[in-house]
Motif scaffolding. Structure first.
Motif, PDB file in Angstrom:
ATOM      1  N   ASP A 107       1.182  18.269 -12.861  1.00 37.21           N
ATOM      2  CA  ASP A 107      -0.125  18.791 -12.451  1.00 37.21           C
ATOM      3  C   ASP A 107      -1.276  18.176 -13.243  1.00 37.21           C
ATOM      4  N   ARG A 108      -0.974  17.480 -14.329  1.00 33.05           N
ATOM      5  CA  ARG A 108      -2.015  16.863 -15.157  1.00 33.05           C
ATOM      6  C   ARG A 108      -2.159  15.366 -14.876  1.00 33.05           C
ATOM      7  N   ILE A 109      -1.371  14.845 -13.911  1.00 33.34           N
ATOM      8  CA  ILE A 109      -1.431  13.424 -13.576  1.00 33.34           C
ATOM      9  C   ILE A 109      -2.294  13.236 -12.327  1.00 33.34           C
ATOM     10  N   THR A 110      -3.264  12.327 -12.435  1.00 31.94           N
ATOM     11  CA  THR A 110      -4.088  11.954 -11.287  1.00 31.94           C
ATOM     12  C   THR A 110      -4.108  10.431 -11.188  1.00 31.94           C
ATOM     13  N   VAL A 111      -4.489   9.929 -10.009  1.00 29.27           N
ATOM     14  CA  VAL A 111      -4.560   8.483  -9.810  1.00 29.27           C
ATOM     15  C   VAL A 111      -5.841   8.112  -9.080  1.00 29.27           C
ATOM     16  N   ASP A 112      -6.326   6.930  -9.411  1.00 30.74           N
ATOM     17  CA  ASP A 112      -7.362   6.283  -8.624  1.00 30.74           C
ATOM     18  C   ASP A 112      -6.640   5.234  -7.795  1.00 30.74           C
ATOM     19  N   ILE A 113      -7.024   5.110  -6.526  1.00 30.70           N
ATOM     20  CA  ILE A 113      -6.376   4.172  -5.615  1.00 30.70           C
ATOM     21  C   ILE A 113      -7.455   3.362  -4.910  1.00 30.70           C
ATOM     22  N   SER A 114      -7.306   2.050  -4.936  1.00 28.12           N
ATOM     23  CA  SER A 114      -8.179   1.151  -4.176  1.00 28.12           C
ATOM     24  C   SER A 114      -7.279   0.174  -3.436  1.00 28.12           C
ATOM     25  N   ALA A 115      -7.642  -0.131  -2.203  1.00 30.98           N
ATOM     26  CA  ALA A 115      -6.855  -1.093  -1.432  1.00 30.98           C
ATOM     27  C   ALA A 115      -7.722  -1.679  -0.332  1.00 30.98           C
ATOM     28  N   THR A 116      -7.298  -2.821   0.140  1.00 26.45           N
ATOM     29  CA  THR A 116      -7.914  -3.432   1.305  1.00 26.45           C
ATOM     30  C   THR A 116      -6.893  -3.382   2.426  1.00 26.45           C
ATOM     31  N   LEU A 117      -7.295  -2.814   3.547  1.00 25.85           N
ATOM     32  CA  LEU A 117      -6.435  -2.734   4.719  1.00 25.85           C
ATOM     33  C   LEU A 117      -6.888  -3.803   5.707  1.00 25.85           C
ATOM     34  N   LYS A 118      -5.916  -4.538   6.238  1.00 25.65           N
ATOM     35  CA  LYS A 118      -6.222  -5.606   7.184  1.00 25.65           C
ATOM     36  C   LYS A 118      -5.475  -5.361   8.485  1.00 25.65           C
ATOM     37  N   ALA A 119      -6.207  -5.463   9.599  1.00 28.46           N
ATOM     38  CA  ALA A 119      -5.583  -5.302  10.918  1.00 28.46           C
ATOM     39  C   ALA A 119      -6.440  -5.984  11.964  1.00 28.46           C
ATOM     40  N   GLY A 120      -5.779  -6.686  12.858  1.00 28.02           N
ATOM     41  CA  GLY A 120      -6.480  -7.299  13.982  1.00 28.02           C
ATOM     42  C   GLY A 120      -7.642  -8.187  13.578  1.00 28.02           C
ATOM     43  N   GLY A 121      -7.519  -8.916  12.485  1.00 23.12           N
ATOM     44  CA  GLY A 121      -8.581  -9.812  12.056  1.00 23.12           C
ATOM     45  C   GLY A 121      -9.719  -9.117  11.321  1.00 23.12           C
ATOM     46  N   ARG A 122      -9.613  -7.827  11.122  1.00 22.58           N
ATOM     47  CA  ARG A 122     -10.641  -7.075  10.396  1.00 22.58           C
ATOM     48  C   ARG A 122     -10.058  -6.537   9.103  1.00 22.58           C
ATOM     49  N   LYS A 123     -10.942  -6.170   8.200  1.00 22.81           N
ATOM     50  CA  LYS A 123     -10.466  -5.554   6.970  1.00 22.81           C
ATOM     51  C   LYS A 123     -11.390  -4.415   6.571  1.00 22.81           C
ATOM     52  N   LYS A 124     -10.805  -3.467   5.857  1.00 22.31           N
ATOM     53  CA  LYS A 124     -11.552  -2.291   5.406  1.00 22.31           C
ATOM     54  C   LYS A 124     -11.087  -1.937   4.006  1.00 22.31           C
ATOM     55  N   ASP A 125     -12.037  -1.759   3.111  1.00 19.13           N
ATOM     56  CA  ASP A 125     -11.712  -1.326   1.752  1.00 19.13           C
ATOM     57  C   ASP A 125     -11.678   0.191   1.714  1.00 19.13           C
ATOM     58  N   ILE A 126     -10.659   0.732   1.067  1.00 21.18           N
ATOM     59  CA  ILE A 126     -10.583   2.175   0.875  1.00 21.18           C
ATOM     60  C   ILE A 126     -10.490   2.441  -0.617  1.00 21.18           C
ATOM     61  N   SER A 127     -10.960   3.614  -1.017  1.00 20.36           N
ATOM     62  CA  SER A 127     -10.932   3.982  -2.421  1.00 20.36           C
ATOM     63  C   SER A 127     -10.879   5.500  -2.528  1.00 20.36           C
ATOM     64  N   MET A 128     -10.003   5.986  -3.389  1.00 15.13           N
ATOM     65  CA  MET A 128      -9.902   7.410  -3.666  1.00 15.13           C
ATOM     66  C   MET A 128      -9.810   7.583  -5.171  1.00 15.13           C
TER      67      MET A 128
END
Length: 147
Positions: A107-128
């Motif tokens: 319960d004391r562990i957290t994460v930051d997540i960043s990624a680039t998603l690529k599909a159909g010639g497009r890309k989108k950056d996500i971050s949490m």
């Protein structure tokens, strides 16, 4: 997730399982991990690229990580192998990790997540940020119960 790529079925993508397969030390400050992640994908093929982030324990950085790109096949339900490397954050030693090993409170562990998603010639950056690991674990368990 990838709604911007023009396919509403991306809302229906589900993680169906997650399992740590191996954890191997790599020098004194890093560890290599192999995970198996089940994904039910009713949408188009997409790639999770440049996945990286930080693991925190009680709000303090514990480890930075990065994962190799993974391509998820279209209209499939499969298990994918994810290779990742974690490097201890500054000020964290192997001895401090070993000292915590018997007393880790998920319960004391957290994460930051960043990624680039690529599909159909497009890309989108996500971050949490500050995502509780306990919440991720519960979500995977709930999805596994639906199968």
């Amino acid at each position: 997730m990838l709604i911007a790529c023009g396919c509403g079925k991306f809302n229906d993508i589900r993680i169906t399982s997650a399992k740590l397969v191996s954890l191997t030390p790599s020098g004194l400050r890093a560890v290599d991990a192999v995970m198996e992640v089940g994904v039910d994908n009713p949408a188009m093929t997409f790639t999770v690229a440049y996945a990286r982030g930080t693991v925190y324990y009680a709000g303090k950085p514990l480890m930075d990580y990065s994962a190799q790109p993974v391509t998820v096949k279209r209209r499939s339900s499969e298990v994918y192998e994810v290779n990742a490397r974690g490097t201890l954050a500054g000020g964290v030693s192997v001895l401090s990790i070993l000292g915590m090993a018997g007393n880790i409170d998920i319960d004391r562990i957290t994460v930051d997540i960043s990624a680039t998603l690529k599909a159909g010639g497009r890309k989108k950056d996500i971050s949490m940020e500050n995502v509780p690991v306990a919440r991720i674990k519960e979500a995977v368990e709930q999805l596994q119960g639906r199968r």
